[in-house]
Design a protein around this motif. Structure first.
Motif, PDB file in Angstrom:
ATOM      1  N   GLN A 154      22.021  37.539  37.099  1.00 40.99           N
ATOM      2  CA  GLN A 154      21.906  36.092  36.858  1.00 40.99           C
ATOM      3  C   GLN A 154      21.841  35.306  38.152  1.00 40.99           C
ATOM      4  O   GLN A 154      21.129  34.304  38.240  1.00 40.99           O
ATOM      5  CB  GLN A 154      23.120  35.599  36.054  1.00 40.99           C
ATOM      6  CG  GLN A 154      23.198  36.135  34.641  1.00 40.99           C
ATOM      7  CD  GLN A 154      24.557  35.839  34.011  1.00 40.99           C
ATOM      8  OE1 GLN A 154      25.385  35.129  34.572  1.00 40.99           O
ATOM      9  NE2 GLN A 154      24.781  36.392  32.830  1.00 40.99           N
ATOM     10  N   HIS A 173      38.472  40.669  37.941  1.00 45.63           N
ATOM     11  CA  HIS A 173      36.998  40.579  38.061  1.00 45.63           C
ATOM     12  C   HIS A 173      36.715  39.660  39.243  1.00 45.63           C
ATOM     13  O   HIS A 173      36.787  38.432  39.134  1.00 45.63           O
ATOM     14  CB  HIS A 173      36.374  40.035  36.780  1.00 45.63           C
ATOM     15  CG  HIS A 173      34.869  40.097  36.775  1.00 45.63           C
ATOM     16  ND1 HIS A 173      34.114  39.809  35.660  1.00 45.63           N
ATOM     17  CD2 HIS A 173      33.970  40.413  37.761  1.00 45.63           C
ATOM     18  CE1 HIS A 173      32.831  39.950  35.945  1.00 45.63           C
ATOM     19  NE2 HIS A 173      32.709  40.293  37.222  1.00 45.63           N
ATOM     20  N   ARG A 175      37.193  35.009  42.506  1.00 41.33           N
ATOM     21  CA  ARG A 175      37.300  35.441  41.110  1.00 41.33           C
ATOM     22  C   ARG A 175      36.086  34.968  40.307  1.00 41.33           C
ATOM     23  O   ARG A 175      35.624  33.837  40.475  1.00 41.33           O
ATOM     24  CB  ARG A 175      38.592  34.912  40.485  1.00 41.33           C
ATOM     25  CG  ARG A 175      39.808  35.524  41.168  1.00 41.33           C
ATOM     26  CD  ARG A 175      41.054  35.460  40.322  1.00 41.33           C
ATOM     27  NE  ARG A 175      42.188  36.014  41.052  1.00 41.33           N
ATOM     28  CZ  ARG A 175      42.637  37.269  40.914  1.00 41.33           C
ATOM     29  NH1 ARG A 175      42.082  38.091  40.046  1.00 41.33           N
ATOM     30  NH2 ARG A 175      43.662  37.689  41.633  1.00 41.33           N
ATOM     31  N   ASP A 176      35.588  35.868  39.456  1.00 44.25           N
ATOM     32  CA  ASP A 176      34.469  35.520  38.580  1.00 44.25           C
ATOM     33  C   ASP A 176      34.914  34.438  37.597  1.00 44.25           C
ATOM     34  O   ASP A 176      36.018  34.496  37.051  1.00 44.25           O
ATOM     35  CB  ASP A 176      33.989  36.766  37.827  1.00 44.25           C
ATOM     36  CG  ASP A 176      32.621  36.578  37.214  1.00 44.25           C
ATOM     37  OD1 ASP A 176      31.660  37.228  37.676  1.00 44.25           O
ATOM     38  OD2 ASP A 176      32.506  35.776  36.255  1.00 44.25           O
ATOM     39  N   ILE A 177      34.048  33.457  37.368  1.00 42.88           N
ATOM     40  CA  ILE A 177      34.386  32.325  36.499  1.00 42.88           C
ATOM     41  C   ILE A 177      34.486  32.760  35.037  1.00 42.88           C
ATOM     42  O   ILE A 177      35.133  32.084  34.224  1.00 42.88           O
ATOM     43  CB  ILE A 177      33.333  31.196  36.687  1.00 42.88           C
ATOM     44  CG1 ILE A 177      33.899  29.847  36.330  1.00 42.88           C
ATOM     45  CG2 ILE A 177      32.052  31.491  35.931  1.00 42.88           C
ATOM     46  CD1 ILE A 177      33.038  28.684  36.799  1.00 42.88           C
ATOM     47  N   ASN A 178      33.861  33.873  34.700  1.00 39.51           N
ATOM     48  CA  ASN A 178      33.853  34.361  33.316  1.00 39.51           C
ATOM     49  C   ASN A 178      34.237  35.846  33.313  1.00 39.51           C
ATOM     50  O   ASN A 178      33.414  36.715  33.075  1.00 39.51           O
ATOM     51  CB  ASN A 178      32.449  34.156  32.721  1.00 39.51           C
ATOM     52  CG  ASN A 178      32.393  34.519  31.261  1.00 39.51           C
ATOM     53  OD1 ASN A 178      33.414  34.516  30.566  1.00 39.51           O
ATOM     54  ND2 ASN A 178      31.208  34.866  30.785  1.00 39.51           N
ATOM     55  N   PRO A 179      35.525  36.128  33.589  1.00 46.40           N
ATOM     56  CA  PRO A 179      35.930  37.522  33.816  1.00 46.40           C
ATOM     57  C   PRO A 179      35.775  38.389  32.576  1.00 46.40           C
ATOM     58  O   PRO A 179      36.072  37.959  31.468  1.00 46.40           O
ATOM     59  CB  PRO A 179      37.404  37.397  34.230  1.00 46.40           C
ATOM     60  CG  PRO A 179      37.849  36.066  33.723  1.00 46.40           C
ATOM     61  CD  PRO A 179      36.647  35.186  33.712  1.00 46.40           C
ATOM     62  N   VAL A 180      35.320  39.616  32.791  1.00 47.09           N
ATOM     63  CA  VAL A 180      35.198  40.579  31.688  1.00 47.09           C
ATOM     64  C   VAL A 180      36.282  41.653  31.754  1.00 47.09           C
ATOM     65  O   VAL A 180      36.298  42.575  30.951  1.00 47.09           O
ATOM     66  CB  VAL A 180      33.791  41.231  31.663  1.00 47.09           C
ATOM     67  CG1 VAL A 180      32.716  40.177  31.460  1.00 47.09           C
ATOM     68  CG2 VAL A 180      33.536  42.042  32.922  1.00 47.09           C
ATOM     69  N   HIS A 238      30.507  43.229  41.956  1.00 44.60           N
ATOM     70  CA  HIS A 238      31.568  42.973  40.980  1.00 44.60           C
ATOM     71  C   HIS A 238      32.656  44.030  41.201  1.00 44.60           C
ATOM     72  O   HIS A 238      32.354  45.228  41.203  1.00 44.60           O
ATOM     73  CB  HIS A 238      31.062  43.134  39.552  1.00 44.60           C
ATOM     74  CG  HIS A 238      29.989  42.180  39.129  1.00 44.60           C
ATOM     75  ND1 HIS A 238      30.228  41.104  38.307  1.00 44.60           N
ATOM     76  CD2 HIS A 238      28.664  42.144  39.396  1.00 44.60           C
ATOM     77  CE1 HIS A 238      29.104  40.451  38.077  1.00 44.60           C
ATOM     78  NE2 HIS A 238      28.128  41.064  38.724  1.00 44.60           N
ATOM     79  N   SER A 278      35.915  27.750  44.702  1.00 47.04           N
ATOM     80  CA  SER A 278      36.076  29.059  44.064  1.00 47.04           C
ATOM     81  C   SER A 278      37.516  29.499  44.259  1.00 47.04           C
ATOM     82  O   SER A 278      38.220  28.993  45.129  1.00 47.04           O
ATOM     83  CB  SER A 278      35.115  30.084  44.676  1.00 47.04           C
ATOM     84  OG  SER A 278      35.468  30.344  46.022  1.00 47.04           O
TER      85      SER A 278
END
Ligand code: 5GP
Ligand code: ZN
Length: 114
Positions: free
Chosen positions: A96, A39, A30-35, A103, A17
């Motif tokens: 999920q 993120h 860090r989020d793998i699919n940032p919004v 977050h 990660s």
């Protein structure tokens, strides 16, 4: 470690990660699919399914999670501009990954909370 839990594996370093902060009890990555431009997910290293699993014995851990949020905000440059902290539980939230995570969202103007 909870059987087959993605975030337990990330906490154990078995899955890589992009780490932002780590201490004995908490990991932020860090989020793998940032919004949002920032993120980051803040997790306890111990497995808890969600906010619904928190009990009085987790008081210190909860304080550490929010201390980590502040560190993440400082290190990602959003401490002054502002950020949002969100956690999901259950079906209607769209959760999920069934390992408690906060977050941390920032780096742009965020819309109203859903
Ligand atoms: P939830 O919907 O459960 O609150 O959020 C789970 C978050 O985990 C999602 O934003 C998703 O993009 C992120 N995520 C899922 N799998 C991975 C992964 O393998 N690595 C990272 N860094 N983030 C992940
Ligand atoms: Zn887990």
């Amino acid at each position: 470690m909870a059987h087959d839990c993605l975030f337990c594996k990330i906490a154990a370093g078995e899955i890589p990660s992009s780490k932002v902060y780590e201490d004995e009890d908490v990991l932020a990555f860090r989020d793998i699919n940032p919004v949002a431009p920032v993120h980051v997910l803040v997790i306890p290293k111990q497995h808890l399914g969600s906010v619904a699993d928190l009990r009085p014995e987790h008081t210190e851990l909860l304080a550490k999670l929010f201390a980590a949020v502040q560190r993440v905000a400082a290190e990602t440059g959003v401490a002054e501009t502002g950020y949002r902290v969100v956690t999901n539980h259950g079906k209607d939230s769209g959760q999920q990954v069934l390992h408690l995570h906060l977050h941390v969202l920032g780096g742009r103007t965020l819309g109203p909370v859903a």
